[in-house]
Design an enzyme around this catalytic site. Structure first.
Site, mmCIF file in Angstrom:
data_model
loop_
_atom_site.group_PDB
_atom_site.id
_atom_site.type_symbol
_atom_site.label_atom_id
_atom_site.label_comp_id
_atom_site.label_asym_id
_atom_site.label_seq_id
_atom_site.Cartn_x
_atom_site.Cartn_y
_atom_site.Cartn_z
ATOM 1 N N LYS A 13 33.904 43.023 45.184
ATOM 2 C CA LYS A 13 33.756 42.678 43.683
ATOM 3 C C LYS A 13 33.017 42.578 42.757
ATOM 4 C CE LYS A 13 35.197 37.323 43.418
ATOM 5 N NZ LYS A 13 34.709 38.034 45.418
ATOM 6 N N ARG A 88 39.616 31.623 40.551
ATOM 7 C CA ARG A 88 39.782 30.860 41.541
ATOM 8 C C ARG A 88 41.099 30.097 41.697
ATOM 9 N NH1 ARG A 88 33.322 32.975 42.378
ATOM 10 N NH2 ARG A 88 33.646 32.696 44.861
ATOM 11 N N ARG A 127 23.928 40.730 53.511
ATOM 12 C CA ARG A 127 23.753 41.175 52.495
ATOM 13 C C ARG A 127 22.436 40.749 51.893
ATOM 14 N NH1 ARG A 127 27.760 39.087 47.580
ATOM 15 N NH2 ARG A 127 27.566 37.238 49.138
ATOM 16 N N ARG A 160 21.352 34.837 50.256
ATOM 17 C CA ARG A 160 22.280 33.869 49.690
ATOM 18 C C ARG A 160 21.827 32.676 50.885
ATOM 19 N NH1 ARG A 160 26.120 36.495 46.134
ATOM 20 N NH2 ARG A 160 27.362 33.796 47.094
ATOM 21 N N ARG A 171 34.034 29.363 52.438
ATOM 22 C CA ARG A 171 33.704 29.640 51.122
ATOM 23 C C ARG A 171 34.965 30.509 51.302
ATOM 24 N NH1 ARG A 171 29.057 34.015 50.702
ATOM 25 N NH2 ARG A 171 29.752 34.378 49.201
HETATM 26 P P1 AMP Z 1 29.993 33.796 43.815
HETATM 27 O O1 AMP Z 1 29.175 34.872 43.492
HETATM 28 O O2 AMP Z 1 31.231 35.094 43.070
HETATM 29 O O3 AMP Z 1 30.552 34.533 45.148
HETATM 30 O O4 AMP Z 1 29.771 32.235 44.152
HETATM 31 C C1 AMP Z 1 29.313 31.948 44.207
HETATM 32 C C2 AMP Z 1 29.513 30.703 44.275
HETATM 33 O O5 AMP Z 1 29.608 30.092 43.103
HETATM 34 C C3 AMP Z 1 30.490 30.254 45.053
HETATM 35 O O6 AMP Z 1 31.126 29.921 46.394
HETATM 36 C C4 AMP Z 1 31.372 28.829 44.139
HETATM 37 O O7 AMP Z 1 30.385 27.357 45.162
HETATM 38 C C5 AMP Z 1 30.507 29.216 42.294
HETATM 39 N N1 AMP Z 1 31.512 29.562 41.929
HETATM 40 C C6 AMP Z 1 32.167 31.292 41.438
HETATM 41 N N2 AMP Z 1 32.504 31.281 40.552
HETATM 42 C C7 AMP Z 1 33.219 29.638 40.792
HETATM 43 C C8 AMP Z 1 35.129 29.572 39.979
HETATM 44 N N3 AMP Z 1 35.259 30.339 39.525
HETATM 45 N N4 AMP Z 1 34.915 28.500 40.387
HETATM 46 C C9 AMP Z 1 34.530 27.709 41.549
HETATM 47 N N5 AMP Z 1 33.511 28.020 41.938
HETATM 48 C C10 AMP Z 1 32.910 28.681 41.319
#
Ligand code: AMP
Length: 213
Positions: A13, A88, A127, A160, A171
């Site tokens: 994404k 989400r 990654r 990460r 996740r």
């Molecule tokens: P990402 O970089 O999009 O994979 O997000 C990393 C982490 O940030 C996720 O695993 C969640 O813990 C938190 N996070 C990011 N976006 C959201 C969202 N829209 N709702 C809840 N948690 C989020």
């Protein structure tokens, strides 16, 4: 143009959304990036979000919704935006819809990146990201020019914390339970475009660009 990217962790994404920025001139907004920035800056939001993120759990809706709505009110979003990683949950989708309805500027396109979960785990485990936010690479699929160093600043790349196996599993569970229902939500609104996210970056970008042309 107001666009949402949906898809499981590791579906690409963020990478694909960033590519659209260059071709469409609208900002890409990743709630994951905004939250990681808050953690780095040790803000009250960052301190509250950190534990959820490290474990791979979703950060509570009230925090993420406030963060996102504040961000899309800024002037650079006047011509639209690309959301990556938000919404989400159903509550987030409804809050967004409500906020955009007030301005009569609804979401126009939802790109759903579909990918096999086995493939996703391999993508996430391999990654590596720049600690200074210059981008991400993959040890096998998209290696940096010099082994394990950022192409832009040369600093060592890091993994990460939530790309460890245990967090990845959490996740993926959160995705299936909380985020997957959004596929039907947007399909029912006639906004959903599903793309096969397997294949190289350019192929997937090509498929996405065809939606917009
Ligand atoms: P990402 O970089 O999009 O994979 O997000 C990393 C982490 O940030 C996720 O695993 C969640 O813990 C938190 N996070 C990011 N976006 C959201 C969202 N829209 N709702 C809840 N948690 C989020």
């Amino acid at each position: 143009m107001r666009v949402i990217f949906l898809g499981p962790p590791g579906s690409g994404k963020g990478t694909q959304a960033k590519r659209l920025v260059a071709s469409h001139g609208i900002p890409q907004i990743s709630t994951g990036d905004l939250l990681r920035e808050a953690v780095r800056d040790d803000t009250p939001l960052g301190r509250e979000a950190n534990g959820y993120m490290t474990a791979g759990n979703l950060v509570p809706d009230r925090l993420v919704i406030a963060l996102l709505l504040e961000r899309i009110r800024r002037p650079d979003c006047g011509g639209g935006f690309i959301l990556d990683g938000f919404p989400r949950t159903l509550a987030q989708a409804e809050a967004l819809e409500e906020a955009l309805k007030e301005k009569a500027q609804p979401v126009e396109v939802v790109v759903n990146l579909e990918i096999d979960t086995g493939e996703v785990v391999e993508r996430l485990i391999g990654r590596r990201v720049c600690p200074n936010g210059h981008g991400e690479w993959h040890i096998r699929f998209n290696p940096p020019k010099e082994a394990n160093r950022c192409d832009r600043c040369g600093d060592p790349l890091i993994q990460r914390e939530d790309d460890q196996e245990e967090s990845i599993r959490t996740r993926m569970e959160a995705y299936s339970r909380d985020t997957k229902p959004l596929i039907d939500y947007y399909r029912n609104q006639g906004l959903l475009h599903t793309i096969d996210a397997l294949g190289n970056l350019d192929q997937v970008t090509g498929k996405i660009e065809r939606i917009f042309s």
